[in-house]
Design a protein around this motif. Sequence first.
Motif, mmCIF file in Angstrom:
data_model
loop_
_atom_site.group_PDB
_atom_site.id
_atom_site.type_symbol
_atom_site.label_atom_id
_atom_site.label_comp_id
_atom_site.label_asym_id
_atom_site.label_seq_id
_atom_site.Cartn_x
_atom_site.Cartn_y
_atom_site.Cartn_z
ATOM 1 N N ALA A 156 48.401 49.194 43.320
ATOM 2 C CA ALA A 156 48.164 48.353 44.495
ATOM 3 C C ALA A 156 46.765 48.594 45.063
ATOM 4 O O ALA A 156 46.081 47.658 45.476
ATOM 5 N N GLY A 157 46.344 49.853 45.060
ATOM 6 C CA GLY A 157 45.008 50.170 45.558
ATOM 7 C C GLY A 157 43.918 49.516 44.735
ATOM 8 O O GLY A 157 42.918 49.041 45.263
ATOM 9 N N ILE A 158 44.108 49.482 43.431
ATOM 10 C CA ILE A 158 43.110 48.853 42.562
ATOM 11 C C ILE A 158 43.090 47.344 42.773
ATOM 12 O O ILE A 158 42.024 46.726 42.852
ATOM 13 N N LYS B 135 34.007 53.271 43.566
ATOM 14 C CA LYS B 135 34.410 53.937 44.803
ATOM 15 C C LYS B 135 35.940 53.976 44.916
ATOM 16 O O LYS B 135 36.521 54.989 45.302
ATOM 17 N N THR B 136 36.573 52.878 44.538
ATOM 18 C CA THR B 136 38.037 52.818 44.582
ATOM 19 C C THR B 136 38.648 53.820 43.621
ATOM 20 O O THR B 136 39.610 54.524 43.961
ATOM 21 N N ARG B 137 38.104 53.908 42.414
ATOM 22 C CA ARG B 137 38.635 54.862 41.434
ATOM 23 C C ARG B 137 38.491 56.297 41.918
ATOM 24 O O ARG B 137 39.378 57.124 41.723
ATOM 25 N N LYS B 138 37.375 56.600 42.575
ATOM 26 C CA LYS B 138 37.182 57.943 43.113
ATOM 27 C C LYS B 138 38.213 58.243 44.198
ATOM 28 O O LYS B 138 38.760 59.342 44.256
ATOM 29 N N ARG B 139 38.472 57.254 45.056
ATOM 30 C CA ARG B 139 39.474 57.441 46.110
ATOM 31 C C ARG B 139 40.862 57.669 45.514
ATOM 32 O O ARG B 139 41.600 58.537 45.962
ATOM 33 N N ILE B 140 41.210 56.859 44.505
ATOM 34 C CA ILE B 140 42.520 56.997 43.874
ATOM 35 C C ILE B 140 42.633 58.357 43.191
ATOM 36 O O ILE B 140 43.663 59.030 43.288
#
Length: 79
Positions: free
Chosen positions: A20-22, A31-36
């Motif tokens: 869902a985050g992706i 940046k999203t991958r780092k957060r996940i």
Amino acid sequence: MKTSKVVLSVLGGVAVGAIAGILFAPAKGTKTRKRILKKGNDYTKDLKNKFNGLYDDVVTKYEHVTDKAKEFASDHQEK
């Protein structure tokens, strides 16, 4: 509830949250991958901390049961 069901539920929730985050992320992909990745690592650390005590309890009970079994075997072997 069995521990295996809880662990599978937590892992399933993490996977759904990551997907869902992706899909709905307003930030760049990197940046999203780092957060996940960071969240995944945080969840992993939390699970290890929570289940570390459970693991210790299981090991202690296993050792107790093996000691009792050895005592039982040695008592009945003499008879």
